[in-house]
Design an enzyme around this catalytic site. Sequence first.
Site, PDB file in Angstrom:
ATOM      1  N   GLU A 164       0.817  -1.221   0.000  1.00 12.65           N
ATOM      2  CA  GLU A 164       0.000   0.000   0.000  1.00 12.65           C
ATOM      3  C   GLU A 164       0.851   1.272   0.000  1.00 12.65           C
ATOM      4  O   GLU A 164       0.778   2.084   0.933  1.00 12.65           O
ATOM      5  CB  GLU A 164      -0.924   0.022   1.216  1.00 12.65           C
ATOM      6  N   GLU A 363      -4.995  -8.678   1.146  1.00 11.83           N
ATOM      7  CA  GLU A 363      -5.564  -8.331   2.459  1.00 11.83           C
ATOM      8  C   GLU A 363      -7.051  -8.094   2.286  1.00 11.83           C
ATOM      9  O   GLU A 363      -7.485  -7.475   1.307  1.00 11.83           O
ATOM     10  CB  GLU A 363      -4.976  -7.022   3.032  1.00 11.83           C
TER      11      GLU A 363
END
Length: 461
Positions: A164, A363
């Site tokens: 991320e 995720e």
Amino acid sequence: MFYDFPRRFWWGTASSSLQTEGNKNKRGKSTWDIWYEKEPFRFYNNVGPNKLSDFYSNFKKDIDIMKELYLNSFRTSISWSRLIPGGTGEIDSDAAAYYHDLIDYLIEKDIEPIINLFHFDMPIELANKGGWANKEVVNAYVNYAKTVFSLYGEKVNYFITFNEPIVPIEMCYLYGAHYPFELNFKKGIGAAYNTIIAHCRAVEEYRKLDLPGQIGIVLNLTPSYPRSSHPSDVNAAKTADLLFNRSFLDPVVKGHFSKDLIEFLKENNLCPNAEKKELETVKNNKVDYLGVNYYQPRRIKAKENIPNPQAPIMPETFFDYYTEMPGRRMNTSRGWEIYPKGIYDLSIDIRDNYGNIPYFISENGMGIEGEEKHKNEDGQIQDDYRIEFIKEHLIWIHRAKEEGCNVFGYHLWTFIDNWSFTNAYKNRYGYVSLDLETNKRTVKKSGEWIRKTIFNNGFEG
Ligand code: BGP
């Protein structure tokens, strides 16, 4: 109906060094250690990244539990400040040995190690030089990446350059909520650009070594839905999508930046300076595969009030968020919307607009506050809500797969309840609960459910 998944589908979990390892034998510090030392009150219940599950000492026991649950893949990160205290220079031999042992043990247990290089934890010395806004830090990262590849590249089949990468940029430059707390959209865009170059240069170095594995990146994709089909809402959602999704997806997968994004940045005097050589690096170093983190979508509407022309430009100059939706479901502890279909929508986007590149859901998860109250008399958390949440998402992933999307795995955030950035242990996400007093691990009901699901390679839904 029985939802079946392909052979060799990755069933696993994700975590990060900073959220699990603890500080034992760690000689370098990251921004988080320093921030916590200075301002412990910013962290939920004053708990910092020094009170962890001590994965460093317990990794064998934890991997044994993974094995009991039949997990076949596991992502974690290497701590840059552990491996190279200070971020540049000598490697710490204890740290290098620890990661060797960890990777070897996963391989011994037939669990695919997916090794990530950067999960929000920059060595403090480099953060103090300006972090990603400074190209010197990009060079330091590339050297760090080379070190990791040469140490572990022969045995790791899947590397990840960043987790991320947009999040530290957003948290620092757009919300002023993470170190070094600087509200400055234009500078944030420059730092994001440097991060992309850092990623591409790491990919380049990896390929030079001609190693047997593959390299990818983990992006948090947030499908942007307009409030209505009115062109102003649609345009606003498009801007959010360009800024938060396409900004990273296009260069890493397609090898070039989105024309629409460049136009938007130029129009608003936000475009970073790009050197020709850097753009060549982007072009020549596309990823082999993607990891996609999905928690929630973005709900966007056009601005209702004309923004103050004196105010500094921020993303919210161009759009607003909205939440007023009948039936909207929320992950109560985090305030994140639960919208399982988002995982399907982003899958179709990857299929149709990104060459159907292979990807896994790296995720997805549900953080629950006060999960203790769901314990039964044997001390096991009865997290039926998490099972439902996972099922709902898996059903949409299954559909995406049936419709030709190249999805090859599903990783829950996370395995054992872990420490969250600033939220500490407010939200519990794991298949396994952690007793903070005794450090005891107990498999939750969802852990038993996943064990059965992996055994059957699917579930009845
Ligand atoms: C992702 C991060 C993870 C993890 C997760 C849950 O963005 O990659 O590190 O923390 O979010 O978020 P939080 O722990 O803040 O609730």
